[in-house]
Design a protein around this motif. Sequence first.
Motif, PDB file in Angstrom:
ATOM      1  N   LEU A 343       0.833  -1.205   0.000  1.00  0.00           N
ATOM      2  CA  LEU A 343       0.000   0.000   0.000  1.00  0.00           C
ATOM      3  C   LEU A 343       0.866   1.252   0.000  1.00  0.00           C
ATOM      4  O   LEU A 343       0.576   2.226  -0.705  1.00  0.00           O
ATOM      5  N   ASN A 347       1.026   4.282  -2.714  1.00  0.00           N
ATOM      6  CA  ASN A 347       0.849   5.668  -2.300  1.00  0.00           C
ATOM      7  C   ASN A 347       1.998   6.540  -2.800  1.00  0.00           C
ATOM      8  O   ASN A 347       1.798   7.697  -3.184  1.00  0.00           O
ATOM      9  N   VAL A 358      -5.512   4.459  -1.423  1.00  0.00           N
ATOM     10  CA  VAL A 358      -4.702   3.954  -0.314  1.00  0.00           C
ATOM     11  C   VAL A 358      -5.157   4.567   1.000  1.00  0.00           C
ATOM     12  O   VAL A 358      -5.258   3.878   2.024  1.00  0.00           O
ATOM     13  N   ARG A 362      -6.488   2.237   4.084  1.00  0.00           N
ATOM     14  CA  ARG A 362      -5.758   2.289   5.342  1.00  0.00           C
ATOM     15  C   ARG A 362      -6.684   2.678   6.499  1.00  0.00           C
ATOM     16  O   ARG A 362      -6.675   2.066   7.567  1.00  0.00           O
TER      17      ARG A 362
END
Length: 398
Positions: A343, A347, A358, A362
Amino acid sequence: MKNVFCFTFLIKKLLLVSFFGLGYIYCTAQHEFTKSVVIDSIAIDNGESFALYLPSSYNKDEPSPIIFVFDPAARGTTGLTPFLNVSEKYNYIVVCSNNSKNGPLEQNLEIANRLFNYVFSNYSIEESNMLVAGFSGGSRLATTIAVLTNKFSGVIACGAGFSSVPSHTPSTQNFSYVGICGNEDMNYNEMLKNKGFLQRLNFSSTLFTYNGDHKWPPNEQVNRAFRWLQNKKIKDSVLISQNFELDFNEAEAFYNSGEFLFSAEVYDRILASYKGFVPLNEVNEKYSSLINSKAYKKEYKSLQDALAQEGKISKRLFDRLYGDFLFPEKVNFSWWKKELNKLEKLNADGSFQLKKMVSRIRFNLFAAVYSRKNARLHNSSSEQISLSNKLQKLIYPN
């Protein structure tokens, strides 16, 4: 003699909500509070309380419009804050429960019922001009209340859509539904889908999106939503023209700054909201030109690709998460570190829309992990709570 307006819940196997009577209650012992000041705690007899804001124009001898607000963490003053500007501009009383928070629906509906009964017993309320609003879990509660009662003129749903109960979904009710959601909000995709669902029903609804994450929207977003709600009621051609000018300038500003998705969203809303009130030839031309442009198509495709990828990644992560909470003693933290590093790479190297994606994933993970420590939602073991703490630090190391 004034009519009695009463709100009550009847709970059997399913929760039913009904309003009895018409008009409003006016109590001669009605409380008087300082206007234009947030009162953080007005006590209700059973120990519950709510935050209150009375606009400067408030007159206890006249029925007032009202906004009932629900915050997911029972923060009354926090829930009031986004509505202070519109309270003054449109003369709304604003109240927010200090007790309703994420947890069992039945408990929150009972808390809401006691709040309604107290407010209707102590303030002169304009029955035809009541709104219900909320953020996150409070948004789901607000929509549920509006659906089950069908006595509110509008819902302002911030950062979340409907409850998981099908009967709590808007369908044939008479209220207007306005969603507000940041494009980094974990529920962004859900709100986009809800927008399409309500449009297919021809339900009075719209969605305002903006650059932001999962939190109460800033005042300017609430102001935009209120302008749309007011357009549903007003007949004043001068005011409608003024609102149109504000919306049109907003669409143009988004376009000039290269925010084509936001610009198209506003143009589309203008075409739906002002038809029959103002000439729309120029708007039609600009909207058509925009959505057929290469720049818009590229950004739209980038969003759709990101949403599709978000679904696949989220499924993989959440399938693993649910399994890990079943067997917290067997968690492979190396797997989580590897996936979270993926991730982070997306990003760092991805497109604008992938970066937004992302952020959504998250935060969604963090919220799911954090909620496991909420005793109102989960009966978690000490091992599961320990797992929650460890995963939280992995998701947001700082």
